[in-house]
Design a protein around this motif. Sequence first.
Motif, PDB file in Angstrom:
ATOM      1  N   THR A 354       0.857  -1.186   0.000  1.00 54.06           N
ATOM      2  CA  THR A 354       0.000   0.000   0.000  1.00 54.06           C
ATOM      3  C   THR A 354       0.895   1.238   0.000  1.00 54.06           C
ATOM      4  O   THR A 354       1.996   1.207   0.550  1.00 54.06           O
ATOM      5  CB  THR A 354      -0.939   0.025   1.229  1.00 54.06           C
ATOM      6  OG1 THR A 354      -1.702   1.238   1.203  1.00 54.06           O
ATOM      7  CG2 THR A 354      -0.162  -0.020   2.534  1.00 54.06           C
ATOM      8  N   VAL A 355       0.432   2.308  -0.646  1.00 51.81           N
ATOM      9  CA  VAL A 355       1.175   3.581  -0.567  1.00 51.81           C
ATOM     10  C   VAL A 355       0.331   4.624   0.175  1.00 51.81           C
ATOM     11  O   VAL A 355       0.741   5.769   0.321  1.00 51.81           O
ATOM     12  CB  VAL A 355       1.584   4.111  -1.971  1.00 51.81           C
ATOM     13  CG1 VAL A 355       2.562   3.143  -2.635  1.00 51.81           C
ATOM     14  CG2 VAL A 355       0.379   4.364  -2.867  1.00 51.81           C
ATOM     15  N   ASP A 356      -0.871   4.186   0.647  1.00 53.83           N
ATOM     16  CA  ASP A 356      -1.746   5.130   1.347  1.00 53.83           C
ATOM     17  C   ASP A 356      -2.080   4.638   2.760  1.00 53.83           C
ATOM     18  O   ASP A 356      -3.190   4.809   3.247  1.00 53.83           O
ATOM     19  CB  ASP A 356      -3.013   5.401   0.517  1.00 53.83           C
ATOM     20  CG  ASP A 356      -3.771   4.117   0.182  1.00 53.83           C
ATOM     21  OD1 ASP A 356      -3.514   3.072   0.852  1.00 53.83           O
ATOM     22  OD2 ASP A 356      -4.598   4.125  -0.746  1.00 53.83           O
ATOM     23  N   GLY A 357      -1.099   3.991   3.376  1.00 51.99           N
ATOM     24  CA  GLY A 357      -1.267   3.587   4.773  1.00 51.99           C
ATOM     25  C   GLY A 357      -2.319   2.506   4.980  1.00 51.99           C
ATOM     26  O   GLY A 357      -2.899   2.414   6.055  1.00 51.99           O
ATOM     27  N   GLY A 358      -2.579   1.698   3.960  1.00 55.82           N
ATOM     28  CA  GLY A 358      -3.471   0.553   4.125  1.00 55.82           C
ATOM     29  C   GLY A 358      -4.904   0.775   3.680  1.00 55.82           C
ATOM     30  O   GLY A 358      -5.736  -0.115   3.839  1.00 55.82           O
ATOM     31  N   LYS A 359      -5.196   1.965   3.100  1.00 55.35           N
ATOM     32  CA  LYS A 359      -6.568   2.173   2.596  1.00 55.35           C
ATOM     33  C   LYS A 359      -6.787   1.304   1.368  1.00 55.35           C
ATOM     34  O   LYS A 359      -7.825   0.660   1.219  1.00 55.35           O
ATOM     35  CB  LYS A 359      -6.775   3.649   2.237  1.00 55.35           C
ATOM     36  CG  LYS A 359      -6.923   4.528   3.459  1.00 55.35           C
ATOM     37  CD  LYS A 359      -7.316   5.967   3.078  1.00 55.35           C
ATOM     38  CE  LYS A 359      -6.888   6.902   4.171  1.00 55.35           C
ATOM     39  NZ  LYS A 359      -5.896   7.903   3.752  1.00 55.35           N
ATOM     40  N   THR A 360      -5.795   1.286   0.471  1.00 54.25           N
ATOM     41  CA  THR A 360      -5.887   0.426  -0.715  1.00 54.25           C
ATOM     42  C   THR A 360      -4.597  -0.368  -0.848  1.00 54.25           C
ATOM     43  O   THR A 360      -3.514   0.124  -0.520  1.00 54.25           O
ATOM     44  CB  THR A 360      -6.072   1.268  -2.001  1.00 54.25           C
ATOM     45  OG1 THR A 360      -4.971   2.174  -2.119  1.00 54.25           O
ATOM     46  CG2 THR A 360      -7.371   2.042  -1.984  1.00 54.25           C
ATOM     47  N   SER A 393       4.113  -3.060   3.503  1.00 52.96           N
ATOM     48  CA  SER A 393       3.934  -4.339   2.817  1.00 52.96           C
ATOM     49  C   SER A 393       3.308  -5.311   3.806  1.00 52.96           C
ATOM     50  O   SER A 393       3.473  -5.163   5.026  1.00 52.96           O
ATOM     51  CB  SER A 393       5.270  -4.875   2.307  1.00 52.96           C
ATOM     52  OG  SER A 393       6.142  -5.112   3.390  1.00 52.96           O
ATOM     53  N   ARG A 394       2.609  -6.300   3.263  1.00 52.01           N
ATOM     54  CA  ARG A 394       1.874  -7.265   4.093  1.00 52.01           C
ATOM     55  C   ARG A 394       2.045  -8.643   3.459  1.00 52.01           C
ATOM     56  O   ARG A 394       1.667  -8.856   2.301  1.00 52.01           O
ATOM     57  CB  ARG A 394       0.407  -6.859   4.098  1.00 52.01           C
ATOM     58  CG  ARG A 394      -0.545  -7.825   4.747  1.00 52.01           C
ATOM     59  CD  ARG A 394      -1.952  -7.257   4.783  1.00 52.01           C
ATOM     60  NE  ARG A 394      -2.595  -7.288   3.473  1.00 52.01           N
ATOM     61  CZ  ARG A 394      -3.770  -6.737   3.188  1.00 52.01           C
ATOM     62  NH1 ARG A 394      -4.436  -6.071   4.121  1.00 52.01           N
ATOM     63  NH2 ARG A 394      -4.298  -6.823   1.985  1.00 52.01           N
ATOM     64  N   THR A 426       5.637   0.689   8.646  1.00 56.94           N
ATOM     65  CA  THR A 426       5.213   1.842   7.832  1.00 56.94           C
ATOM     66  C   THR A 426       6.382   2.796   7.605  1.00 56.94           C
ATOM     67  O   THR A 426       7.061   3.181   8.566  1.00 56.94           O
ATOM     68  CB  THR A 426       4.092   2.633   8.542  1.00 56.94           C
ATOM     69  OG1 THR A 426       3.086   1.721   8.999  1.00 56.94           O
ATOM     70  CG2 THR A 426       3.466   3.662   7.598  1.00 56.94           C
ATOM     71  N   TRP A 427       6.588   3.194   6.356  1.00 53.16           N
ATOM     72  CA  TRP A 427       7.526   4.280   6.041  1.00 53.16           C
ATOM     73  C   TRP A 427       6.716   5.461   5.519  1.00 53.16           C
ATOM     74  O   TRP A 427       5.905   5.293   4.601  1.00 53.16           O
ATOM     75  CB  TRP A 427       8.530   3.877   4.961  1.00 53.16           C
ATOM     76  CG  TRP A 427       9.337   2.640   5.186  1.00 53.16           C
ATOM     77  CD1 TRP A 427       9.436   1.569   4.340  1.00 53.16           C
ATOM     78  CD2 TRP A 427      10.227   2.348   6.282  1.00 53.16           C
ATOM     79  NE1 TRP A 427      10.305   0.628   4.849  1.00 53.16           N
ATOM     80  CE2 TRP A 427      10.806   1.082   6.037  1.00 53.16           C
ATOM     81  CE3 TRP A 427      10.576   3.038   7.452  1.00 53.16           C
ATOM     82  CZ2 TRP A 427      11.715   0.491   6.924  1.00 53.16           C
ATOM     83  CZ3 TRP A 427      11.485   2.439   8.327  1.00 53.16           C
ATOM     84  CH2 TRP A 427      12.039   1.189   8.060  1.00 53.16           C
TER      85      TRP A 427
END
Length: 441
Positions: A354-360, A393-394, A426-427
């Motif tokens: 994700t690049v939006d903190g897990g929203k998408t 990443s997950r 998170t970065w």
Amino acid sequence: MTDRPIGSARTESPITPDALKNGSRRRFLTTTLATGGALATTALVPATARAQGEPDPLITEVQPWASGFGDGVDETPYGLPIHFEDHVVRRTVSWLTADTISSINFTPIHALDGTITPQGCAFERHHSGAIELSKADYRLMINGMVEKPLVFTYEDLERFPRQNVTAFLECAANSGMEWAGAQLNGAQFTHGMIHNMEYTGVPLRLLLEEAGIKLEATWVLAEGADASSNARSFPLEKMLDDVLVAFKANGEALRKEHGYPVRLVVPGWEGNMWVKWLRRIELGDQPWETREETSKYTDTLADGTSRKWTWVMDAKSVVTSPSPQAPITHGKGPLVITGMAWSGRGGIKRVDVTVDGGKTWKEARLVPNANPMSLHRFYLEHDWDGSEMLVQSRAIDETGYVQPTKDALRGFRGLNSIYHNNAIQTWLVKANGEAENVEIS
Ligand SMILES: Nc1nc2c(c(=O)[nH]1)N[C@H]1C(S)=C(S)[C@@H](COP(=O)(O)O)O[C@H]1N2
Ligand SMILES: [Mo]
């Protein structure tokens, strides 16, 4: 040297360094343009100079390295990285490394790619220093509940059938400093107590069978030759399954700091169990409850009780670039987001980024890897719009287990833990490309 073609991929006929020196720059340009057309015109001018419409001397001028000889073949009997890469080294954290004997350093994972960790920059952890033990002085004893106690020399070990296994070793304390909040600013420090090598060695099962396992044996102790001994108890099943008595890593002898001449390789299990300078294997019918498995390497839960025998490393991943030590320097547009994922319970099935903190989330491209207990490399080709990102990443492993968020992990485990922090990292990547270790909830 003079007959070696330069730029032969783009020219019809080879151009020699001498020909170039004799004022044939124009000829180089002409030939290139003739074959390459419009593509070659842009290729001659790098992105930075292109804006100013200037030719790039690195393309158009003969450089010193093309005008003479390089080093001969005898000058580097054993190679080290070129000095331009001097910054890609193991590093310590001063407040963690009170002394260098009982200590830890970190793999520069932010600067590596692929999956194999070179031994020269693979993190080290020792409890009483890295010892020097020769092959000639090496002995491995097997005793306890066996038919016939045995002592093997190094040469004896070399006569057993060998296997190659690529496996990650993660210290149980990796990311341990991040339990209470984001602390260390760099993937090397938050996630660098890990390395991944191709080991060559003898299955421990073969040595145990040679000694003859008594029916009542259910537990195995492994002990090192260093003063700390780092002794640990293992259930017999694991020792008969995939544990290796290893003497090579990445094709060459183990480095002193990784247990030369022989270490235990325990795929998927916490680093502390990978006994270095392996000297003794004892069979018994109960665990030994050594220091390393009572006062250390247990997880204190919220209610004060301790979890023990937490041997397997759960699925985990981290984006290695961009990250605080690997900022984006090229501005918006195509960006390669990359990182690694691993699980002690089997292979990695999927990694999401994700690049939006897990929203998408987007599914990353996972590089196929035949070794389930190895690090896995993932890439996400991203078109960066130049705005701030919260990159995570997950990992999802073969069992379907999903790497938890920090909040979720603290929910199960409380705040007293040090070991086995496999939470999502998170970065915060800022518009200027710099990155920072942050937490979001
Ligand atoms: N004999 C011995 N084995 C040991 C240790 C040690 O201090 N002595 N440290 C353990 C710990 S805590 C870890 S994380 C790994 C580290 O292996 P490395 O130094 O090759 O990275 O080795 C394990 N095996
Ligand atoms: Mo460790």
